[in-house]
Design an enzyme around this catalytic site. Structure first.
Site, short mmCIF file in Angstrom:
data_model
loop_
_atom_site.label_atom_id
_atom_site.label_comp_id
_atom_site.label_asym_id
_atom_site.label_seq_id
_atom_site.Cartn_x
_atom_site.Cartn_y
_atom_site.Cartn_z
N LYS A 65 0.83 -1.21 0.00
CA LYS A 65 0.00 0.00 0.00
C LYS A 65 0.86 1.27 0.00
O LYS A 65 0.62 2.20 -0.77
CB LYS A 65 -0.95 -0.02 1.21
CG LYS A 65 -1.97 -1.15 1.15
CD LYS A 65 -2.96 -1.07 2.28
CE LYS A 65 -2.35 -1.35 3.64
NZ LYS A 65 -1.85 -2.74 3.76
N THR A 66 1.88 1.29 0.85
CA THR A 66 2.77 2.46 0.88
C THR A 66 3.53 2.59 -0.43
O THR A 66 3.68 3.70 -0.97
CB THR A 66 3.77 2.33 2.05
OG1 THR A 66 3.05 2.25 3.29
CG2 THR A 66 4.70 3.53 2.10
N ASP A 110 -1.54 6.82 6.06
CA ASP A 110 -1.52 5.40 6.40
C ASP A 110 -2.42 5.15 7.61
O ASP A 110 -2.57 6.03 8.47
CB ASP A 110 -0.07 4.99 6.72
CG ASP A 110 0.12 3.48 6.70
OD1 ASP A 110 -0.79 2.78 6.21
OD2 ASP A 110 1.17 3.01 7.16
N THR A 159 -5.80 -1.24 6.91
CA THR A 159 -5.84 -2.69 7.06
C THR A 159 -7.21 -3.14 7.54
O THR A 159 -7.48 -4.34 7.61
CB THR A 159 -4.77 -3.15 8.07
OG1 THR A 159 -4.95 -2.44 9.31
CG2 THR A 159 -3.37 -2.87 7.54
N ARG A 218 6.55 -8.20 1.89
CA ARG A 218 7.40 -7.67 2.97
C ARG A 218 8.10 -8.81 3.70
O ARG A 218 9.29 -8.71 4.04
CB ARG A 218 6.56 -6.85 3.95
CG ARG A 218 7.36 -6.24 5.09
CD ARG A 218 6.46 -5.49 6.04
NE ARG A 218 5.85 -4.35 5.37
CZ ARG A 218 4.79 -3.69 5.85
NH1 ARG A 218 4.22 -4.09 6.98
NH2 ARG A 218 4.30 -2.65 5.20
#
Length: 339
Positions: A65-66, A110, A159, A218
């Site tokens: 997402k980032t 975020d 999230t 990640r």
């Protein structure tokens, strides 16, 4: 494909995270549907010379997402301002951020679902009309002063999309739901990262890391880094044997479960006869916070089919019993339930 991947120029350790992030949609691996939709949105905005609609990115942690927010700014050739929901606890915090934006700038928030309610209400007007009302003074003498804002694109990441109020969620022109990655997609992520890290790793090693990465880039990048460290210290090649040894050292098993995952699963099976067991009781039994069990451990165990959640509590599945090496009760030749 077999053999070792040829290394390319490696980034410095300090720039590790930034160097591994793709900078364009073309470089971004996985999420093909989202990439196509996002590409169309950005291309149309560029052709119309207009600010793109606001974008909401929803999905579990670690899926990009980032990175996608950075790509949006890069594709538009506009600056990116980053903040987070927990950092915006008052309407004044949000007003300060919004008033500092330049025309066309991308604002990334975020964990936007954790923003204060007063700030959310201010954001409604800012997203629709690019202005906010600032209260000057207190009490009966307080007045509202409208403040015009430069047109901007908000990229919100969450999230837990269900916690967003409907008025805020409806103001996003495009909502993307990011999915977990397949093993093949993760293998592509690992190959790219290995090249950037100047680390030669066998194709079998790449596939092994991908299988243990829980569908999350990640985690794949983190495991690759640990394998690279193991190979460096022990002066071994990046082959399958080194991958197995490194991941065993860091308690990551063949299914991607770590130490805490296995403790929770074993507690349900051995201490509570496979369940059902309540979340609080389970958390106490493994010495962890209930929030950690619910947000970090359970989602993967449920998705892997090792655990289920019922109205009465958590229950181990047949696969869960087998994973800890115990034949489930009722199976052919199985042992009775543990007490």
């Amino acid at each position: 494909m077999s053999g070792e991947l040829s290394p390319q120029a490696a980034p410095s350790e300090q720039g590790y995270e930034g160097a591994l992030r793709p900078s364009t949609l073309a470089e971004f691996v996985g999420q093909s549907k989202v990439r196509s939709q996002l590409g169309l949105l950005l291309d149309a905005a560029t052709m119309r010379q207009h600010t793109p609609d606001h974008i909401l990115l929803a999905g579990p942690p670690g899926l990009g997402k980032t990175t996608l927010s950075m790509i949006v700014a890069a594709e538009l050739d506009k600056p990116l301002h980053q903040t987070s929901g927990p950092a915006i606890q008052h309407a004044g915090d949000l007003a300060a951020v919004l008033s500092a934006l330049t025309p066309g700038e991308v604002l990334f928030v975020d964990e936007i679902h954790r923003m204060a309610r007063s700030a959310e209400e201010m954001l409604y007007l800012a997203m629709e009309d690019f202005k906010v009302d600032i209260m000057v003074g207190k009490g009966a003498g307080a007045t509202s002063v409208p403040l015009e804002l430069a047109p901007f694109t908000l990229v919100g990441a969450t999230t837990r999309a269900g916690l967003l109020p409907n008025p805020l969620r409806d103001r996003f022109g495009f909502t993307a739901h990011l999915e977990f990655y397949s093993d093949d997609e993760l293998a592509s992520v690992v190959r790219r990262a290995a090249r950037l890290l100047d680390f030669g790793i066998s194709e079998q090693g790449v596939e092994e890391i991908a299988r243990r990465s829980r569908g999350t880039p990640r985690i794949a990048n983190r495991l690759l880094r640990r394998v690279r460290d193991y190979s460096l210290v022990h002066e071994t090649p990046g082959d399958t044997e080194s991958v197995h040894a490194a991941l065993a050292l860091y308690d990551v098993d063949e299914h991607g479960l770590d130490r805490l995952d296995r403790e929770v699963l074993r507690a349900v099976v051995e201490r509570f006869s496979g369940g059902p067991v309540g979340l609080s009781t389970l958390a106490v039994s493994v010495g962890e916070e209930a929030e950690t069990i619910e947000a970090v451990v359970e989602p993967f165990l449920v998705r892997a089919g090792l655990l289920t959640r019922t109205p009465r509590g958590r229950v181990a599945t047949r696969l869960g019993w087998e994973h800890v090496g115990i034949v489930p009760p009722g199976a052919a030749g199985g042992a009775p339930a543990l007490i």
